[in-house]
Design a protein around this motif. Structure first.
Motif, PDB file in Angstrom:
ATOM      1  N   UNK A   7      34.427  41.780  43.799  1.00  0.00           N
ATOM      2  CA  UNK A   7      33.751  40.489  43.928  1.00  0.00           C
ATOM      3  C   UNK A   7      32.234  40.617  43.944  1.00  0.00           C
ATOM      4  N   UNK A   8      31.713  41.809  44.155  1.00  0.00           N
ATOM      5  CA  UNK A   8      30.285  42.031  43.936  1.00  0.00           C
ATOM      6  C   UNK A   8      29.988  42.037  42.439  1.00  0.00           C
ATOM      7  N   UNK A   9      30.889  42.617  41.653  1.00  0.00           N
ATOM      8  CA  UNK A   9      30.699  42.695  40.204  1.00  0.00           C
ATOM      9  C   UNK A   9      31.036  41.372  39.506  1.00  0.00           C
ATOM     10  N   UNK A  10      32.068  40.680  40.005  1.00  0.00           N
ATOM     11  CA  UNK A  10      32.497  39.398  39.442  1.00  0.00           C
ATOM     12  C   UNK A  10      32.406  38.349  40.549  1.00  0.00           C
ATOM     13  N   UNK A  11      31.201  37.838  40.815  1.00  0.00           N
ATOM     14  CA  UNK A  11      30.985  37.011  42.005  1.00  0.00           C
ATOM     15  C   UNK A  11      31.661  35.646  41.959  1.00  0.00           C
ATOM     16  N   UNK A  12      31.983  35.182  43.156  1.00  0.00           N
ATOM     17  CA  UNK A  12      32.529  33.840  43.343  1.00  0.00           C
ATOM     18  C   UNK A  12      31.386  32.837  43.201  1.00  0.00           C
ATOM     19  N   UNK A  13      31.709  31.643  42.721  1.00  0.00           N
ATOM     20  CA  UNK A  13      30.664  30.643  42.454  1.00  0.00           C
ATOM     21  C   UNK A  13      30.732  29.426  43.374  1.00  0.00           C
ATOM     22  N   UNK A  14      31.752  29.307  44.179  1.00  0.00           N
ATOM     23  CA  UNK A  14      31.899  28.125  45.025  1.00  0.00           C
ATOM     24  C   UNK A  14      31.682  28.485  46.500  1.00  0.00           C
ATOM     25  N   UNK A  29      39.368  49.620  33.197  1.00  0.00           N
ATOM     26  CA  UNK A  29      39.841  48.980  31.970  1.00  0.00           C
ATOM     27  C   UNK A  29      40.113  47.478  32.116  1.00  0.00           C
ATOM     28  N   UNK A  30      39.602  46.852  33.163  1.00  0.00           N
ATOM     29  CA  UNK A  30      39.830  45.422  33.343  1.00  0.00           C
ATOM     30  C   UNK A  30      38.907  44.651  32.394  1.00  0.00           C
ATOM     31  N   UNK A  31      39.496  43.730  31.653  1.00  0.00           N
ATOM     32  CA  UNK A  31      38.659  42.991  30.715  1.00  0.00           C
ATOM     33  C   UNK A  31      38.013  41.798  31.430  1.00  0.00           C
ATOM     34  N   UNK A  89      39.195  39.443  34.706  1.00  0.00           N
ATOM     35  CA  UNK A  89      38.370  39.446  35.915  1.00  0.00           C
ATOM     36  C   UNK A  89      38.002  38.011  36.291  1.00  0.00           C
ATOM     37  N   UNK A  90      37.714  37.201  35.276  1.00  0.00           N
ATOM     38  CA  UNK A  90      37.425  35.790  35.517  1.00  0.00           C
ATOM     39  C   UNK A  90      38.628  35.039  36.055  1.00  0.00           C
ATOM     40  N   UNK A  91      39.815  35.413  35.580  1.00  0.00           N
ATOM     41  CA  UNK A  91      41.045  34.787  36.086  1.00  0.00           C
ATOM     42  C   UNK A  91      41.213  35.096  37.572  1.00  0.00           C
TER      43      UNK A  91
END
Length: 178
Positions: A126-133, A38-40, A44-46
């Motif tokens: 972090x596989x689903x919401x990957x880091x960009x830096x 249920x994480x929106x 997740x971006x935060x």
């Protein structure tokens, strides 16, 4: 003590090979992802954003009297913020369903120390919401360490050395010890 007495003791207590205790993943159990459903996407971006700014993936190496190699290795994940922001860390803890928030004199930290939580929640997140830096490189190395660790790489001194050799490239070459 006579030689005959020593021989009798040897018969009573024969030396047995040491058991090698395998974890469930070494025995072939699947890795079951336990991501919160249920994480929106905004939250997740935060979490991803705070990790890119103030997060750390690291491997702790400490001396141990109980481990046969003489060392204890443990992968860790943390986000450290100023003390005023501890409520955000509590929200992250609640959203992910793992870890703990530690409050110090000047800072607060969200830390995940349980290996199972790192393997089944943090890595899939972090596989689903990957880091960009630059942290994405640390995460990829961390992921290699965690999977090697899950399959028994850290049980022997040679394996520990291989894991440490990967760790030296994480966090811009800085080694973190607890």
């Amino acid at each position: 003590m006579k030689k005959a007495d020593v021989k009798d003791l040897d018969n009573k207590f024969p030396s047995r090979p040491k058991n090698r205790y395998l974890n469930k993943w070494e025995k072939g159990a699947p890795i079951i992802e336990r991501l919160p459903i249920d994480i929106n996407p905004f939250m997740a971006g935060v979490i991803t954003g705070f990790t890119m700014g103030e997060g750390s993936f690291y491997l702790v190496k400490t001396k141990s009297k109980t481990h046969t190699t003489g060392y204890f290795l443990a992968p860790r994940f943390a986000i450290t913020l100023k003390l005023d922001d501890f409520e955000i860390l509590e929200t992250i803890k609640d959203l992910l369903g793992c870890g703990s928030v530690l409050i110090g004199q000047k800072a607060a930290s969200f830390k995940v120390t349980k290996f199972r939580d790192i393997l089944e929640i943090i890595i899939p997140f972090f596989d689903q919401y990957p880091l960009k830096n630059i942290k994405k490189d640390d995460f990829n190395l961390f992921k290699i360490i965690v999977f090697k660790f899950a399959y028994g790489e850290g049980r022997r001194l040679e394996g520990i050395e291989r894991l440490i050799s990967i760790r030296q490239f994480m966090n811009q070459g800085k080694c973190i010890l607890d």
